[in-house]
Design a protein around this motif. Structure first.
Motif, mmCIF file in Angstrom:
data_model
loop_
_atom_site.group_PDB
_atom_site.id
_atom_site.type_symbol
_atom_site.label_atom_id
_atom_site.label_comp_id
_atom_site.label_asym_id
_atom_site.label_seq_id
_atom_site.Cartn_x
_atom_site.Cartn_y
_atom_site.Cartn_z
ATOM 1 N N ASN A 19 -33.797 -13.306 91.712
ATOM 2 C CA ASN A 19 -35.120 -13.037 91.139
ATOM 3 C C ASN A 19 -35.599 -11.597 91.317
ATOM 4 O OD1 ASN A 19 -36.887 -14.224 89.366
ATOM 5 N ND2 ASN A 19 -38.346 -14.797 90.950
ATOM 6 N N ARG A 45 -42.243 -17.829 84.167
ATOM 7 C CA ARG A 45 -43.018 -17.818 85.422
ATOM 8 C C ARG A 45 -42.237 -17.134 86.544
ATOM 9 N NH1 ARG A 45 -41.724 -20.153 90.024
ATOM 10 N NH2 ARG A 45 -40.980 -21.966 88.877
ATOM 11 N N LYS A 46 -40.902 -17.275 86.570
ATOM 12 C CA LYS A 46 -40.119 -16.663 87.657
ATOM 13 C C LYS A 46 -40.099 -15.141 87.525
ATOM 14 C CE LYS A 46 -37.310 -20.712 88.481
ATOM 15 N NZ LYS A 46 -36.008 -21.341 88.297
ATOM 16 N N THR A 47 -39.980 -14.660 86.300
ATOM 17 C CA THR A 47 -40.018 -13.203 86.100
ATOM 18 C C THR A 47 -41.388 -12.663 86.483
ATOM 19 O OG1 THR A 47 -38.262 -13.148 84.478
ATOM 20 C CG2 THR A 47 -39.912 -11.396 84.303
ATOM 21 N N GLU A 49 -43.326 -13.818 88.724
ATOM 22 C CA GLU A 49 -43.434 -13.794 90.188
ATOM 23 C C GLU A 49 -42.569 -12.685 90.777
ATOM 24 O OE1 GLU A 49 -43.325 -17.944 91.416
ATOM 25 O OE2 GLU A 49 -45.448 -18.068 90.850
ATOM 26 N N SER A 50 -41.486 -12.355 90.098
ATOM 27 C CA SER A 50 -40.666 -11.246 90.597
ATOM 28 C C SER A 50 -41.372 -9.903 90.378
ATOM 29 C CB SER A 50 -39.277 -11.317 89.955
ATOM 30 O OG SER A 50 -38.951 -10.171 89.271
ATOM 31 N N THR A 64 -44.857 -21.458 81.461
ATOM 32 C CA THR A 64 -44.633 -22.385 82.573
ATOM 33 C C THR A 64 -44.858 -23.805 82.071
ATOM 34 O OG1 THR A 64 -45.446 -23.103 84.747
ATOM 35 C CG2 THR A 64 -47.043 -21.988 83.362
#
Ligand SMILES: NC(=O)c1ccc[n+]([C@@H]2O[C@H](COP(=O)([O-])OP(=O)(O)OC[C@H]3O[C@@H](n4cnc5c(N)ncnc54)[C@H](OP(=O)(O)O)[C@@H]3O)[C@@H](O)[C@H]2O)c1
Length: 161
Positions: A19, A45-47, A49-50, A64
């Motif tokens: 991530n 959503r993961k990008t 958060e990164s 999401t």
């Protein structure tokens, strides 16, 4: 109008590791900012958060499935067909990561790729692209210096009519 995708990848289509980006390449960050400024960007959503915070001077949409999820400065989208509808009226920039690139690729009409001529360890990859469907319309070599040590090339493609 339409859907553009922008990403950087290595020789093996690696785009991320745990991530995060596996490389530091300020030239590519400048290119990314110039290409996306003022536009609507869509990310998983993961990008988000990164990255850790909304990208300034852009409308930030985060995809999401979690109806409860929210973060300051971003709008949430739960259904990719809403993004496809928005793209009827404005240019939408898909900025990753793997899962969202895979989802968006069939709808995209423009690809903005940074090829990094190096091999990195990675956990996240860009999906397979059928390059027969795409025509390169611009190409530029990145300039190497002490801050930008990996050979890289910026190429933009349009989907054939
Ligand atoms: N090199 C580059 O140019 C570049 C650019 C961007 C990112 N990256 C890298 O890519 C990696 C992250 O990619 P990733 O595939 O793990 O995650 P991602 O695509 O950033 O996010 C995945 C999340 O998006 C949401 N999502 C996916 N499909 C959806 C759908 N159909 N409907 C609603 N929500 C959906 C889900 O969020 P919920 O789990 O919350 O439901 C899912 O967990 C990182 O390593 C990052 O550094 C690289």
């Amino acid at each position: 109008m339409g859907i553009s995708m922008i990403w950087a990848m290595d020789r093996n289509q690696v785009i991320g590791k745990d991530n995060a980006l596996p490389w530091r390449l300020p030239n590519d960050m400048k290119h990314f900012i110039a290409e996306t400024r003022g536009k609507t960007v869509v990310m998983g959503r993961k990008t988000f958060e990164s990255i850790g915070s909304p990208l300034p001077k852009r409308r930030n949409l985060v995809l999401t499935r979690n109806l409860e999820w929210k973060a300051e400065g971003v709008e949430t989208v739960h259904d990719f067909t809403d993004v496809v509808k928005m793209a009827e009226h404005e240019v939408i920039m898909i900025i990753g990561g793997s899962e969202v690139y895979r989802l968006a690729l069939p709808y995209a009409d423009k690809l903005i790729v940074t090829y990094i001529d190096h091999e990195f360890e990675g956990t996240d990859y860009f999906p397979e692209v059928d390059w027969n469907e795409w025509t390169p319309v611009s190409e530029r070599e990145g300039i190497l210096d002490e801050q930008n040590t990996y050979p890289h090339r910026f190429v933009t493609y349009q989907r054939h009519a």
